[in-house]
Design a protein around this motif. Sequence first.
Motif, PDB file in Angstrom:
ATOM      1  N   THR A 225      13.378 -11.663  12.084  1.00 43.36           N
ATOM      2  CA  THR A 225      12.421 -11.123  13.053  1.00 43.36           C
ATOM      3  C   THR A 225      12.928 -11.103  14.490  1.00 43.36           C
ATOM      4  O   THR A 225      12.227 -10.619  15.379  1.00 43.36           O
TER       5      THR A 225
ATOM      6  N   ALA B   7       4.599   2.210   7.108  1.00 43.71           N
ATOM      7  CA  ALA B   7       4.797   1.068   7.997  1.00 43.71           C
ATOM      8  C   ALA B   7       3.974  -0.097   7.475  1.00 43.71           C
ATOM      9  O   ALA B   7       2.958   0.107   6.802  1.00 43.71           O
ATOM     10  N   HIS B   8       4.428  -1.327   7.761  1.00 46.09           N
ATOM     11  CA  HIS B   8       3.662  -2.490   7.317  1.00 46.09           C
ATOM     12  C   HIS B   8       3.590  -3.524   8.444  1.00 46.09           C
ATOM     13  O   HIS B   8       4.287  -3.425   9.450  1.00 46.09           O
ATOM     14  N   TRP B   9       2.717  -4.486   8.266  1.00 48.40           N
ATOM     15  CA  TRP B   9       2.579  -5.609   9.188  1.00 48.40           C
ATOM     16  C   TRP B   9       2.198  -6.833   8.387  1.00 48.40           C
ATOM     17  O   TRP B   9       1.384  -6.702   7.479  1.00 48.40           O
ATOM     18  N   TYR B  10       2.765  -8.028   8.707  1.00 47.27           N
ATOM     19  CA  TYR B  10       3.786  -8.319   9.671  1.00 47.27           C
ATOM     20  C   TYR B  10       5.136  -7.841   9.165  1.00 47.27           C
ATOM     21  O   TYR B  10       5.298  -7.672   7.955  1.00 47.27           O
ATOM     22  N   PRO B  11       6.105  -7.668  10.054  1.00 43.92           N
ATOM     23  CA  PRO B  11       7.369  -7.036   9.666  1.00 43.92           C
ATOM     24  C   PRO B  11       8.209  -7.911   8.731  1.00 43.92           C
ATOM     25  O   PRO B  11       8.290  -9.122   8.919  1.00 43.92           O
ATOM     26  N   ARG B  12       8.795  -7.282   7.738  1.00 50.84           N
ATOM     27  CA  ARG B  12       9.724  -7.989   6.852  1.00 50.84           C
ATOM     28  C   ARG B  12      10.744  -6.997   6.321  1.00 50.84           C
ATOM     29  O   ARG B  12      10.517  -5.779   6.366  1.00 50.84           O
TER      30      ARG B  12
ATOM     31  N   PRO C 114       6.600  -4.711   1.648  1.00 55.71           N
ATOM     32  CA  PRO C 114       5.555  -5.334   0.828  1.00 55.71           C
ATOM     33  C   PRO C 114       4.794  -4.316  -0.018  1.00 55.71           C
ATOM     34  O   PRO C 114       4.098  -4.695  -0.947  1.00 55.71           O
TER      35      PRO C 114
END
Lengths: 389, 130
Positions: free
Chosen positions: B17, B40-45, B49
């Motif tokens: 991160t 897009a996703h949250w939290y970033p990985r 996911p």
Amino acid sequence: MSSGGHAYIVGAYEHPTRHAPDKSGAQLHAEVALGALADAGLSRQDVDGYFCAGDAPGLGPLSMVDYLNLRVRHVDTTETGGSSYLVHVAHAAQAIAAGKCNVALITLAGRPRSEGTSIGTSTPPGSLAQPDRQWEVPFRPTVVNMYALCAQRHMYEFGTTSEQLAWIKVAASHHAQHNPRAMLRDVVTVEDVMRSPLVADPLHRLDCCVISDGGGALLVTRPEIARSLARPRVRLRGAGEAIKGQDGGNIALTTSAAAHSGAAAFAEAGVTPADIRYVSIYDSFTITVLVQLEDLGFCAKGEGGRFVADGNLISGVGRLPFNTDGGGLCNNHPSNRGGMTKVIEAVRQLRAEAHPAVQVPNCHLALAQGTGGNLATRHCSATLILERE
Amino acid sequence: MNAIATPPPGPQPNAETQAFWDAAARGQFLVRRCNACGRAHWYPRVVCPHCFSDRTDWERASGQGTLYAFTVMRRVPVPYAMAYVTLAEGPTMLTNIVNTDLDALYVGQPMRVVFVTADNGLAVPMFTPA
């Protein structure tokens, strides 16, 4: 493998203390184990499986197995916060069915009140390696303000009101007046809840559970042993567990993992919500109860506010008596983990050993429901359907 | 008007991160997007996911969003607003709402990102009415 039908809860014990500055945490675990064994008519030598969660001091089960000086051939330290002990009942049934143990001891104990822990309003503990931590701690989440987000969104989506949430606390207080050990025994009104200070909008102080010391223990065993004992037999008829997280950012705050754990438990038990006579519902906050009742199918999603209003959860008054010991809202919340006491009160109801003023007549089928972790981020729901045989 | 009374507790970046927090220090708000599923996703990985592909990259986000849910923490010396904000890019993130009248917030309210300096000097993405 089905967990239903293979196992019975034969011992249940709730520690009488609510404030234990004179006791150690391990001592409380031992005292509740002793109480459950006495309740069942079993001895420590009968125990060959041990189940505990994060409240047990030491590395997993090691310190407590040693402290209690158990001889076990099966252990399970599944940690899902306050729902752990319902998960343990289901896992114990699975282990018993698989021949891994005969008598499973489950213990919970803790002293957050003596230790001065303000868990609801402080930064949650956790390790730096926890992947979500850096995305949450900077915003100062607490247990109460996170559950408040769920309540706020539920109000937005469904028109749920603070007065409706207050009815959950009112019902709990009507039950707690009959429990001499409950921390809060005064009957409160909707107005009392509404006039209590806002902690995190829309949750008031009286929407929140108590902080207490204490603990509880359960003994789960196989049918042959259960039939040899003198106590009324409480059979695990169905169980479900599920975890709900943030789904990569698809936040949906008005639904919990109980939608899945409940469906699994009802399917395994072969019954429907209409068959259930009594429910123990995890009540860290009033909103927790409302969301779980909807997700378990006792009413439609969004109808929870109307369902809980007007005393519908009060034993002898409403259609669905809940938490007849006063629950976490009034009785106790040992170690900040309310799942154990949810199972214990369900067992009391099924044994017809609840206080006469709150005992549900002909209570042959009950549901115990736990939510551990945080409803607004990630949590584990566990559902047990229990039957008096 | 509401201001954060004390600096927020600083985030602890890790190898996965660090780039996000480095960009934040430059005033840039990043999200992580998957090149396989496009989301897009949250939290970033690193591993998506949604579709479990490892073909993800940082991208500069618009900084625009709408308020999904909010609460004002009252039992503290200076009340503050905890919130979920749905980003224009899709995912919803936990944050604080700052620099506004906390009693006038509403679900669906347009928001824009602002950075607030944490107690460890890192810049934390918070939101204020757009």
